[in-house]
Design an enzyme around this catalytic site. Sequence first.
Site, short mmCIF file in Angstrom:
data_model
loop_
_atom_site.label_atom_id
_atom_site.label_comp_id
_atom_site.label_asym_id
_atom_site.label_seq_id
_atom_site.Cartn_x
_atom_site.Cartn_y
_atom_site.Cartn_z
N GLU A 115 47.49 -3.22 5.79
CA GLU A 115 46.25 -3.82 6.28
C GLU A 115 46.08 -5.27 5.88
OE1 GLU A 115 46.39 -0.82 4.86
OE2 GLU A 115 45.56 0.59 6.33
N HIS A 145 37.09 7.67 3.23
CA HIS A 145 37.18 7.60 4.70
C HIS A 145 35.81 7.73 5.35
CE1 HIS A 145 41.41 8.48 3.83
NE2 HIS A 145 41.72 8.15 5.06
#
Lengths: 328, 322
Positions: free
Chosen positions: A62, A131
Amino acid sequence: MAERQVTFKDAVLEALAEEMRADPSVVLIGEDIGAAGGVFLQTKGLFEEFGASRVIDTPISESAIVGMAIGAAMTGLRPVVEIMFGDFITLGMDQLVNQAAKVRYMSAGGFTVPLVLRTAIGVGGNLGPQHSQSLHAWVAHVPGLKVVMPSNAADAKGLMKAAIRDGDPVVFFESRSSYNTKGPVSDGEHVVPIGKAAVTREGRNVSIVAVGAMVGVALQVAERLAGEDISVEVVDVRSLVPLDEGTILKSVKKTSRALVLDAGYAQFGVTGEIAALIAEQAFDWLDAPVMRLAAPNVPIPFSRTLEPLVIPSRDQAAAKVRELMGTR
Amino acid sequence: MTTNEKLTGDFGLSLYRGMVTIRAFEERVRSLSAAGQVPGLTHLYSGQEAVAVGVSSALQPDDAITSHHRGHGHCLASGADPVRLMAEILGRTAGYGLGRGGSMHILDPATRNLGTNGIVGGGVPLATGAALTAKTLHASWLAVAFFGDGAMNQGIVFECMNMAALWKLPVLYVCENNHYGEFTRIDDVTAGTLAGRAAVFGIPVAEIDGMDVLAVHAAAQDAVARAREGQGPSLLVCDTWRFSGHHAGDKQSYKDDAEAKNWAAKCPIETLGRRLVANKLADADSLSALRKTIEADIAAVAEQARAMPEPASASLEDHLHG
């Protein structure tokens, strides 16, 4: 113009496809977005239409994905970077904060970063503490980034198109809980300007100023309280940065009471920022203290009994509105 | 010029001029800093000139670069206007960022300079992303990332190398190993080798004497040719030395005197000068005269920049958004 019922997710997909057809410099960069079509099928069909050079599948990196997209944006591409879960923007934060946000300022406009970072946020499905977070306040804190958070399909499409065309880095937060919610989307060109809030429902007694998926909660509460003779106005913030202060203040000055509603954390968050704006600039119009409803300050828990406790609920919001009206 | 080509006088003198300009500029910044004229911290490139000049002389004008916190040399070697560069370092409105960036944040679209950078390793993803643009748009230009040995312990550098190698991006990674990350010796904080870090991705590596501008230039030419042919990234590891401390004013008590003296004898400017004289491409007097002329020019640059205005308060929020 004719309207269709489209899911939030497909509305964003339409925006991506239309902008990619119109501008060959628009590329998508992210994990599993190619042939797989995205883990939420949010890029379905784009790989087949535009190919691997414009729908770029990346390794799970990322930090470099965001950083490379900035370099690409400085040199002629318009990348739309997808970070699968909003929790993972932390890995790209240095790139967003120290590079993307500052390039235009440091170069006095010599370089720009026409970059969109889209990411799915919010609680649901028992995905646990890493998450499920809604960390939009983190990026909204940094001058130089624009931050948008649509609540419905039409705005999702219109804001994504505006974000892709914008010359600045735009972080585009999508609530996972909204992905499969349908709403009317007009046929043809539909662009929603960044930096404009919307009054989604007019009312007289209380303004609920809501962000993202919480707009849906606000509208349901407004409907419920109409039966108790409480007239609720709902303001959909839509853009956190730039914040449409005028629309928020105008609403609160009309109703004299405000509840600020967000699924992010309460501590040092969006609700506090907007509450402070109202307190500073509409104090004389207020008949009650500004109230906030946001996620409690705990990691998002996994269990089926605990997880729902961190999502601001209709009951909690309705109770806050009644408290504002002195009818608790 | 590749390794086997003959050194010509014009080319040799252009390299000499480039390195002397950087040295004169940096020594002027040093004296201005000592006199309290330079706001904040500034990091000088003196000693490492062969790397910036050797690589830049292998590039085309539309090739993009990214630099690091010790970046004035890369800016000058890429063709920056010394007055605007000095003005930015001094925080003046005539600077590249209207005085809002400073020494560690010099960006210039005209010379395709994506910026000096205050984050160690920060330029590496930007250059790699620029190379992604070049590949996606089928452009003929490439991107160069200059970074130090310290950046070789930043994770994002390896994430970028992985993608650059995987996608054969036209990018050249130039590691300037000056042996110190701030005040700490690279050996004390580094397992394995610098070259090995790129080799694991299948990226060709050249380890070169970073004090020899001709060696740097030749290696850069080879790497640039590979990138332009679509063969992907390369890494140059340039062994070099900073003649000053981490920043102007650093007393460098952590450096070994004998080692510093040994490196001082390898000054890249003196080394090239001796070679030019030995090959009868220049004489010592003309080199000395050239050096004095450049030093006088840079002194004038500094005075010009110093006389320029600082930003007005009203400019605070300019260029925040488009």
